[in-house]
Design an enzyme around this catalytic site. Structure first.
Site, PDB file in Angstrom:
ATOM      1  N   HIS A 136     -60.381  37.000  13.461  1.00 28.21           N
ATOM      2  CA  HIS A 136     -59.793  38.199  14.070  1.00 28.21           C
ATOM      3  C   HIS A 136     -59.412  38.031  15.533  1.00 28.21           C
ATOM      4  CE1 HIS A 136     -59.003  42.453  14.552  1.00 28.21           C
ATOM      5  NE2 HIS A 136     -59.878  42.532  15.548  1.00 28.21           N
ATOM      6  N   SER A 193     -55.295  44.192  16.817  1.00 26.86           N
ATOM      7  CA  SER A 193     -56.355  45.010  16.235  1.00 26.86           C
ATOM      8  C   SER A 193     -55.996  46.482  16.453  1.00 26.86           C
ATOM      9  CB  SER A 193     -57.700  44.612  16.840  1.00 26.86           C
ATOM     10  OG  SER A 193     -58.767  45.175  16.139  1.00 26.86           O
ATOM     11  N   TRP A 194     -56.885  47.287  17.069  1.00 25.92           N
ATOM     12  CA  TRP A 194     -56.494  48.658  17.410  1.00 25.92           C
ATOM     13  C   TRP A 194     -55.230  48.661  18.268  1.00 25.92           C
ATOM     14  CZ3 TRP A 194     -55.983  53.631  17.080  1.00 25.92           C
ATOM     15  CH2 TRP A 194     -55.615  54.365  18.216  1.00 25.92           C
ATOM     16  N   ASP A 239     -59.447  36.718   8.834  1.00 26.22           N
ATOM     17  CA  ASP A 239     -59.814  37.883   9.626  1.00 26.22           C
ATOM     18  C   ASP A 239     -60.648  38.824   8.752  1.00 26.22           C
ATOM     19  OD1 ASP A 239     -59.896  40.273  11.090  1.00 26.22           O
ATOM     20  OD2 ASP A 239     -57.858  40.028  11.856  1.00 26.22           O
ATOM     21  N   GLY A 284     -60.075  47.920  20.194  1.00 27.70           N
ATOM     22  CA  GLY A 284     -61.124  48.926  20.145  1.00 27.70           C
ATOM     23  C   GLY A 284     -60.805  49.942  19.051  1.00 27.70           C
TER      24      GLY A 284
END
Length: 299
Positions: A277, A93-94, A249, A26
């Site tokens: 991703h 990711s985040w 990605d 996120g």
């Protein structure tokens, strides 16, 4: 942990196993049952939690007291609450951003790191996905992302979205949230996935996801400088780590993972040749499970 926020967490796997914490993406994405599958349940004591404002944590979509450093403090408080001395930290990711920020702040609390889809929260990465870059690869999905923003505001899409996602007009907030969320859901896999797009189009998910992401990105992740996570990598170079990166990605392009690899050559660097991703693409998933399997016997 906070007078404002109540955080949901759960444990699964072996209560006497090697502790590991999963940091979701996120920000604002929340956890789900699939995230447990990256760990051998016979070997790991698996901890998952929903970060402030999302998933089953409350208040939903709240931006109050919601920064990177609040989340770092939450992770450390959760570790202490559970009586864990050190744990494997897994984030994509985040989640990779947050894992790096946490490990650099609390290196003695981390036994290993498993990182995927590296996002260093630099301005160039935010511009690539939200202003110009990924748009050249997914022009069809980009049209839907642009739709809520008038042409005279499109020179700064991040702030245009932020105005709408923090608006007092609920209809405006919801429309912007759906467009923002669907943009990521449409670009996260090498091949489009209707099921993923459906999840990202769910109103409650999209509302928290878009508001919290945009809040963090407008504020540059609440970091003191653009290269902070790379600058401070020397604090964690002694920690065993695996970096997994999909070659294609589009959300978090490989150049960021490459920059981290160059700054941290001791970490194992795995480029997955047939993935984008998402952690749930087959190649990424195999590499991530291989990483946690390799670490499961270490104490």
């Amino acid at each position: 942990m906070s007078p404002t926020h109540d955080l949901y967490f759960e444990e699964c796997g072996n209560p006497d196993g090697k502790p590991a914490v999963f940091l979701h993406g996120g920000p604002g994405g929340g956890c789900d049952g699939k995230h447990r599958r990256f760990f051998d349940p016979a070997a790991y004591r698996i901890v998952l939690f929903d970060q402030r404002g999302c998933g089953r944590s409350t208040p939903h979509a709240s931006l109050e007291e919601n920064t990177t450093w609040h989340l770092v403090a939450d992770i450390e408080a959760l570790r202490a609450h559970l009586g864990i001395s050190r744990w494997t930290v897994f984030g994509g990711s985040w989640g990779s951003t947050l894992a790096l920020a946490y490990a650099e702040k609390h290196p003695t609390s981390v036994s290993e790191l498993v990182l995927r889809g590296i996002f260093l929260l630099r301005q160039q990465e935010i511009d690539w996905f939200y202003q110009r870059g990924a748009s050249a690869i997914f022009p069809d999905a980009w049209e839907h992302y642009l739709a809520p923003i008038p042409e005279n505001e499109r020179s700064d899409l991040l702030h245009a979205y932020h105005r709408r996602l923090t608006s007092s007009d609920e209809a405006e907030r919801r429309a912007a949230a759906l467009a923002w969320s669907l943009w990521e859901g449409s670009t996260s896999k090498l091949f489009p996935d209707a099921g993923l797009q459906e999840r990202f189009s769910q109103a409650e998910f999209a509302h928290a996801f878009a508001r919290i992401e945009c809040h963090y990105f407008v504020h540059r992740g609440f970091l003191e400088r653009d290269d902070q996570l790379l600058r401070d990598v020397d604090r964690i170079r002694h920690i065993p780590a695996v970096i997994v990166q999909g070659r294609y990605d589009v959300v978090c392009p490989i150049e960021s993972a490459w920059a981290l690899h160059r700054a941290w050559p001791e970490a194992q660097f795995v480029i997955v040749p047939d993935a984008g991703h998402s952690a749930h693409e087959p190649g990424n998933q195999r590499a991530l499970v291989a990483a946690t399997d390799a670490f499961r016997g270490l104490r």
